[in-house]
Write an enzyme that holds these catalytic residues in place. Structure first.
Site, PDB file in Angstrom:
ATOM      1  N   LYS A  83       0.835  -1.195   0.000  1.00 22.29           N
ATOM      2  CA  LYS A  83       0.000   0.000   0.000  1.00 22.29           C
ATOM      3  C   LYS A  83       0.875   1.253   0.000  1.00 22.29           C
ATOM      4  O   LYS A  83       1.960   1.263   0.596  1.00 22.29           O
ATOM      5  CB  LYS A  83      -0.896  -0.036   1.243  1.00 22.29           C
ATOM      6  CG  LYS A  83      -1.874   1.122   1.394  1.00 22.29           C
ATOM      7  CD  LYS A  83      -2.710   0.915   2.646  1.00 22.29           C
ATOM      8  CE  LYS A  83      -3.654   2.060   2.906  1.00 22.29           C
ATOM      9  NZ  LYS A  83      -4.461   1.840   4.135  1.00 22.29           N
ATOM     10  N   SER A 157      -9.177   2.196   3.631  1.00 18.82           N
ATOM     11  CA  SER A 157      -8.300   2.873   2.684  1.00 18.82           C
ATOM     12  C   SER A 157      -7.363   1.936   1.925  1.00 18.82           C
ATOM     13  O   SER A 157      -6.657   2.359   1.029  1.00 18.82           O
ATOM     14  CB  SER A 157      -7.469   3.926   3.415  1.00 18.82           C
ATOM     15  OG  SER A 157      -6.640   3.339   4.397  1.00 18.82           O
ATOM     16  N   SER A 181      -9.420   0.105   7.891  1.00 10.86           N
ATOM     17  CA  SER A 181      -8.917   0.235   6.525  1.00 10.86           C
ATOM     18  C   SER A 181      -8.409  -1.051   5.887  1.00 10.86           C
ATOM     19  O   SER A 181      -8.158  -1.081   4.687  1.00 10.86           O
ATOM     20  CB  SER A 181      -7.801   1.291   6.472  1.00 10.86           C
ATOM     21  OG  SER A 181      -8.342   2.573   6.644  1.00 10.86           O
TER      22      SER A 181
END
Length: 460
Positions: A83, A157, A181
């Site tokens: 990420k 996220s 997330s």
């Protein structure tokens, strides 16, 4: 017997490592396939911030040489992704923001752990600005889409990671979880997502004042456990837990939404999905009781830590004028809360742990919905004010964040598909350092649910 490219793409992390170790495939083949699928899916799903094709293929060739020499490592030659909130040497860490960020000169500790395990990093996945929202959209990259329905968000996220795994580009990836997330996008893309205990996976700094942890997303519990063992440096502890029977447990079913001072309601589809999971656990021999943790006003301690974290990270952005107005407003609020309010929020944590943790005197695990709704449509949050955005995202995702305040582990498990074919999830929540308990229970459920056999229509 040869494995087709389509089948190879959906083999798991552990299976790919085994195939490499036995010579059934090569790292160059696996990596090239992952890169091809990432590039082909990008115009549709937009899962990746950037790909590192040349570097990844070079690393794959080196992995093949090491394998030929008889070397072993848990992920030697297996392609995966990171990420875009973790530093990878030679790449900028923009955390979903626009601007010319300087390239990182060192790997963050979780990335370094993956490299030591021999993983090949094919790129960085998209995330909304500073990981603030449960949708992966923003001016820096557009919208990341859900492979189960490309008109829907994969969540956030860690939405880019979830989209890449669910569509068959990679088998697993590292994300981060500061208010759900990892668990939210896992729920909305039919994946397993583990939020580990705070501090389980080392990081170079405390993230968002203790709210955020790094953890894995994968299609199976075993693959998520393998990636967590690698990132945390725990040997094979979590993989062993995934193979171990959990024993009979008392599972507390909780559907009450923690107080948020906003209008929230559990969608009937999400309610039916988590009740069905509870019934499935009962069929497996566990005792199910209805129970509600004593959340009280835990949200008041979440906001200072979250908003001060936004303020801290926004200061690293080269041009703050290019940030979303909602991000700038959150950063200003963070500046106002950075003193006594933040100190009080941190000081209150032990009291909250005792108060909410009292539930574990009556049950072994708490089961709740992961989200209150199925995944929203792309653009749902466009042109909303900050307050409207907060209301909309809390209405969709009110269940995950209390465990970030506590610092305790949680695991999203797929809860089936809605009548419209949209994934839903349930979260297994435990007390401090209870990852092994949750992983064993999730693995037992996986054996009968077989969610890993489902594939979205939009797959590569």
């Amino acid at each position: 017997m040869t494995t087709s490219k389509a089948d190879l793409a959906f083999t798991g992390l552990a299976e790919q490592a085994s195939m490499l170790a036995t010579g059934a495939t090569t790292s160059v083949e696996l990596t090239r396939l992952a890169l091809e699928k990432a590039e082909a899916s990008q115009p549709v799903l937009n899962a990746f911030k950037c790909l590192r094709a040349e570097e990844a293929l070079r690393e794959a060739a080196e992995a093949d040489r090491r394998l030929a020499d008889g070397e072993t490592a848990p992920l030697l030659g297996v392609p995966t992704a990171i990420k875009d909130d973790l530093d990878v040497t030679g790449l900028p860490t923009a955390f979903g923001c626009e601007g010319d960020f300087t390239v990182a000169t060192a790997d963050s500790p979780p990335v370094a752990a993956l490299r030591r395990a021999g993983a090949v990093l094919i790129g960085k996945t998209n995330t909304p600005e500073l990981g603030q929202w449960p949708f992966t959209e923003g001016p820096a990259f557009g919208a990341t889409r859900n492979p189960w329905d490309t008109e829907r968000t994969p969540g956030g996220s860690s939405g880019g990671a979830a989209a890449a795994i669910a569509s068959g580009v990679i088998a697993a990836a590292l994300g981060s979880d500061g208010a759900g997330s990892i668990r939210i996008p896992a729920a909305w893309t039919d994946l397993v997502g583990i939020k580990p205990q705070r501090g389980r996976v080392p990081t170079e700094r405390e993230l968002f004042h203790g709210l955020t942890v790094v953890g894995p997303l994968a299609r199976t519990v075993a693959d998520a456990a393998l990636l967590l063992d690698v990132a945390a440096g725990t040997g094979t502890a979590f993989q062993a837990a995934a193979r171990r029977e959990p024993g009979r447990m008392r599972i507390g079913l909780s559907t009450r939404i923690p107080f948020t001072a906003t209008k929230t309601r559990l969608d009937p589809q999400a309610h039916a999905a988590v009740v069905r999971l509870a019934e499935r656990f009962a069929e497996l021999g566990h005792e199910i009781v209805e129970i509600e943790p004593d959340y009280r006003l835990i949200g008041l301690t979440f906001l200072p830590r979250s908003l001060v974290g936004v303020r801290d990270w926004s200061r690293r952005v080269p041009d703050q004028a290019r940030l979303d107005p909602r991000t700038r407003a959150n950063a200003r609020q963070g500046s106002a809360l950075a003193g006594p309010a933040l100190r009080l929020a941190r000081a209150t944590e032990p009291l909250l742990q005792r108060q909410i943790g009292s539930v574990f005197g009556r049950v072994d695990v708490v089961l709740t919905p992961t989200t209150a709704t199925p995944p929203p449509r792309i653009g749902t949050f466009d042109k909303l004010t900050g307050w409207q955005t907060d209301q909309a995202m809390i209405a969709a995702c009110p269940y995950a964040w209390p465990w970030n305040v506590l610092g305790w582990p949680g695991v999203n498990v797929p809860a089936g598909l809605s009548p419209d074919g949209l994934p839903l999830g349930g979260q297994l929540l435990g007390p401090s350092h209870a990852e092994e308990r949750l992983i064993s229970l999730a693995a037992q459920l996986e054996e009968v649910e077989r969610w890993q056999d489902r594939k979205p229509e939009t797959a590569w």
